[in-house]
Write a protein that holds these residues in place. Structure first.
Motif, PDB file in Angstrom:
ATOM      1  N   LYS A  33      -4.378  34.167  -2.863  1.00 58.26           N
ATOM      2  CA  LYS A  33      -4.615  34.637  -1.502  1.00 58.26           C
ATOM      3  C   LYS A  33      -4.340  33.438  -0.616  1.00 58.26           C
ATOM      4  O   LYS A  33      -4.978  32.393  -0.757  1.00 58.26           O
ATOM      5  N   GLN A  37      -4.960  33.355   5.078  1.00 60.61           N
ATOM      6  CA  GLN A  37      -5.669  34.631   5.020  1.00 60.61           C
ATOM      7  C   GLN A  37      -7.087  34.452   4.503  1.00 60.61           C
ATOM      8  O   GLN A  37      -7.721  35.415   4.081  1.00 60.61           O
ATOM      9  N   GLN A  78      -4.926  41.000   1.219  1.00 63.39           N
ATOM     10  CA  GLN A  78      -6.169  41.105   1.986  1.00 63.39           C
ATOM     11  C   GLN A  78      -6.679  42.538   1.835  1.00 63.39           C
ATOM     12  O   GLN A  78      -5.867  43.434   1.768  1.00 63.39           O
TER      13      GLN A  78
END
Length: 130
Positions: A33, A37, A78
């Motif tokens: 990730k 984000q 996300q």
């Protein structure tokens, strides 16, 4: 976790080999990730990969082929939590799906967990929650 400590533990987990291909020396930490984000330096969010920057090797492969990266757990969308998303990696047991743990270990994903997770993800997608 601080980046320096994370890199040391990542090296220990990977043994210095790319966790994606298993063929070349790993040189970079790939955030599953992205940090932009909200991705962290937790080990469940990191892969040790070959290549330089986002241009070549497995690091380049991940950034240049996002759908493949998401499908294999090399990248995480996300708002998902990387600790709850398995990754398709090269391990001492071959190429398998594994859970990446923040303590620097990885454990194989049992087939029922993988099937249940895929079905659950499909139901979430159908409801438009993704």
């Amino acid at each position: 976790m601080k980046p320096g400590l994370a890199r040391k533990k990542l090296l220990n987990r990977s043994g210095g080999r790319c966790e994606v291909c298993g063929l070349r020396p790993a040189r970079e930490a790939q955030h599953r990730k992205n940090r932009s984000q909200g991705g962290t330096w937790d080990l469940s969010n990191l892969l040790h990969v070959c290549g330089h920057g986002n241009r070549d090797g497995c690091h380049g492969l991940i950034h240049q082929n996002p759908e493949t990266a998401y499908a294999n757990g090399w990248s995480v969308r996300q708002p998902r939590n990387p600790a709850e998303m398995p990754a398709w990696l090269t391990t001492e047991h071959g190429r398998i799906y594994v859970w990446l743990h923040d303590d620097g270990t990885a454990s194989p994903v049992a087939l029922p967990e993988l099937v249940y997770g895929a079905l659950k993800a499909e139901r979430i997608y159908e409801r438009g929650a993704v």
